[in-house]
Scaffold this motif. Structure first.
Motif, short mmCIF file in Angstrom:
data_model
loop_
_atom_site.label_atom_id
_atom_site.label_comp_id
_atom_site.label_asym_id
_atom_site.label_seq_id
_atom_site.Cartn_x
_atom_site.Cartn_y
_atom_site.Cartn_z
N ARG A 1 0.80 -1.23 0.00
CA ARG A 1 0.00 0.00 0.00
C ARG A 1 0.84 1.28 0.00
N LYS A 2 2.15 1.14 -0.04
CA LYS A 2 3.02 2.32 -0.02
C LYS A 2 2.74 3.23 -1.21
N GLY A 3 2.59 2.64 -2.40
CA GLY A 3 2.34 3.46 -3.59
C GLY A 3 1.07 4.26 -3.49
N GLU A 4 0.03 3.66 -2.91
CA GLU A 4 -1.23 4.38 -2.73
C GLU A 4 -1.07 5.56 -1.77
N VAL A 5 -0.30 5.36 -0.70
CA VAL A 5 -0.04 6.45 0.24
C VAL A 5 0.66 7.60 -0.47
N LEU A 6 1.69 7.29 -1.25
CA LEU A 6 2.45 8.34 -1.93
C LEU A 6 1.55 9.12 -2.89
N THR A 7 0.73 8.40 -3.66
CA THR A 7 -0.12 9.05 -4.65
C THR A 7 -1.23 9.85 -4.01
N ARG A 8 -1.95 9.25 -3.06
CA ARG A 8 -3.09 9.96 -2.47
C ARG A 8 -2.65 11.12 -1.58
N LEU A 9 -1.52 10.98 -0.92
CA LEU A 9 -1.03 12.10 -0.10
C LEU A 9 -0.55 13.25 -0.99
N SER A 10 0.10 12.93 -2.10
CA SER A 10 0.49 13.97 -3.06
C SER A 10 -0.75 14.72 -3.56
N ALA A 11 -1.80 13.97 -3.91
CA ALA A 11 -3.03 14.60 -4.40
C ALA A 11 -3.67 15.49 -3.33
N TYR A 12 -3.58 15.06 -2.08
CA TYR A 12 -4.08 15.87 -0.96
C TYR A 12 -3.39 17.24 -0.94
N TRP A 13 -2.07 17.24 -1.10
CA TRP A 13 -1.33 18.51 -1.08
C TRP A 13 -1.57 19.32 -2.35
N TYR A 14 -1.65 18.65 -3.50
CA TYR A 14 -1.93 19.37 -4.74
C TYR A 14 -3.24 20.15 -4.62
N ALA A 15 -4.26 19.50 -4.08
CA ALA A 15 -5.57 20.14 -3.98
C ALA A 15 -5.54 21.36 -3.07
N ARG A 16 -4.67 21.36 -2.08
CA ARG A 16 -4.65 22.44 -1.09
C ARG A 16 -3.65 23.55 -1.41
N THR A 17 -2.83 23.36 -2.42
CA THR A 17 -1.80 24.37 -2.72
C THR A 17 -1.91 24.93 -4.13
N SER A 18 -2.84 24.43 -4.94
CA SER A 18 -2.85 24.80 -6.36
C SER A 18 -3.15 26.28 -6.61
N GLU A 19 -3.84 26.93 -5.69
CA GLU A 19 -4.14 28.35 -5.89
C GLU A 19 -2.92 29.23 -5.65
N GLY B 1 5.55 28.01 -19.93
CA GLY B 1 6.49 29.09 -19.67
C GLY B 1 6.79 29.39 -18.22
N GLU B 2 6.30 28.56 -17.29
CA GLU B 2 6.63 28.80 -15.88
C GLU B 2 6.85 27.49 -15.14
N PRO B 3 7.62 27.55 -14.02
CA PRO B 3 7.88 26.33 -13.26
C PRO B 3 6.65 25.91 -12.47
N VAL B 4 6.23 24.65 -12.66
CA VAL B 4 5.08 24.12 -11.93
C VAL B 4 5.51 22.89 -11.13
N LEU B 5 4.78 22.62 -10.07
CA LEU B 5 5.08 21.49 -9.20
C LEU B 5 4.72 20.18 -9.90
N ILE B 6 5.64 19.21 -9.84
CA ILE B 6 5.41 17.90 -10.44
C ILE B 6 5.77 16.82 -9.42
N ASP B 7 5.51 15.57 -9.76
CA ASP B 7 5.94 14.41 -8.97
C ASP B 7 5.27 14.39 -7.59
N GLU B 8 5.88 13.71 -6.63
CA GLU B 8 5.24 13.56 -5.32
C GLU B 8 5.44 14.83 -4.48
N VAL B 9 4.53 15.02 -3.53
CA VAL B 9 4.57 16.22 -2.69
C VAL B 9 4.39 15.83 -1.23
N MET B 10 5.37 16.16 -0.41
CA MET B 10 5.33 15.99 1.04
C MET B 10 4.78 14.63 1.46
N THR B 11 5.47 13.60 1.00
CA THR B 11 5.15 12.21 1.37
C THR B 11 6.24 11.68 2.30
#
Length: 305
Positions: free
Chosen positions: A56-74, A222-232
């Motif tokens: 289940r490690k992969g699921e934690v990494l993916t779902r936790l990244s999505a959690y942070w993406y949703a809260r920081t995208s603005e 034309g600008e740097p955007v966040l990619i890959d995993e986030v705060m896992t």
């Protein structure tokens, strides 16, 4: 707490063009400008991939990244599109439920060759550099700090992106400017520090200290955007706040049981790695699940397959 008995995914076999295989993630091309980032259950230590995985490690990494993406995208733009699941599987052409919950659909970005590390505490390679030079990535730090002391302000301490068997090497901010340009360097520094401050605040409210973490950025429109995993737990050091005591290594919500066991075996830290015993696999999986639960407030959703 969710069961840790699910069979770990160690390899992927999608009938899509494979763009890259890392220690943990496999990257596939989707039609158009989309990519599929599959987080397997592979686990590495000392830059070596272990022969067995962490359920289940992969699921934690993916779902936790999505959690942070949703809260920081603005505040910080990102390349995230969606987590692959039953509802969007047909749209993206991947219908095998083993990939649901562990795969992120991303917009394709041109990866910037810098690991954007932010440190709130002095530990790990930063501690070693501080002892040797009094500085980390060109940031001079006051003398007299103990191991794992909190820094007065979070520090941007970038490093190079190296492919194994090479290791990432510390970079100064001036080196980052020379590599990716002044505008991009300034953007990734400010965005990394903003992400860290927000993430550290959220985690502190949940009893977790973020000692340090690593972000990756790519150029998109034309600008740097966040990619890959986030705060896992793979990209960060998460410490339980109620056990924090500077002056020595801290307990953490990551691969600590695995590292401790490997150190005790006398393994040479060169391939091949020894097979991990069931109790080490279970305790490591439990730490990942607990980090997810603490940060998001929810148990990890049950696996789709």
């Amino acid at each position: 707490m969710n069961s840790t008995s699910a069979e770990p995914m160690l390899t992927t076999d999608l009938s899509l063009p494979k763009v890259h295989q890392g220690k943990v993630r496999d990257l596939y091309a989707l039609p158009g400008d989309r990519l599929l980032l599959v987080a397997t259950d592979r686990v590495s230590a000392f830059d070596v991939v272990m022969p067995n995985g962490i359920p289940r490690k992969g699921e934690v990494l993916t779902r936790l990244s999505a959690y942070w993406y949703a809260r920081t995208s603005e505040v910080v733009p990102n390349a995230f599109v969606a987590i692959l699941d039953a509802a969007n599987a047909a749209e993206f052409g991947v219908t095998d439920p083993r990939y649901f919950g562990r795969s992120m659909v991303m917009r394709r970005a041109e990866v910037l060759p810098v690991e954007c590390v932010v440190r709130g505490y002095i530990t790990g390679s930063g501690w070693k550099d501080y002892l040797a030079t009094g500085a980390v990535s060109g940031n001079v730090i006051p003398p007299g700090l103990k191991m794992c002391d909190r820094l007065m302000d979070p520090l941007f301490t970038p490093s190079s992106k190296a492919e194994p068997p090479a290791h990432d090497a510390p970079m100064t901010y001036e080196q980052v400017e020379a590599l990716i340009g002044e505008a991009a360097a300034n953007a990734v520094k400010l965005r990394s520090l903003a992400l860290y401050r927000y993430g550290a605040h959220v985690c502190a409210e949940r009893g977790i200290l973020v000692a340090d973490t690593k972000y990756e950025f790519g150029m998109l429109d034309g600008e740097p955007v966040l990619i890959d995993e986030v705060m896992t737990p793979d990209s960060s050091r998460f410490w339980p706040a109620d056990q924090y005591e500077p002056g020595h290594d801290q307990p953490s919500f990551d691969k600590q049981p695995l590292r401790d066991w490997l150190e005790a075996t006398g393994w040479s830290k060169s391939p091949p790695a020894p097979v991990l015993p069931p109790e080490v696999v279970a305790s490591t999986s439990a730490r990942y699940l607990e980090a997810y639960r603490r940060i998001t407030g929810d148990d990890l959703p049950p696996p789709a397959a």
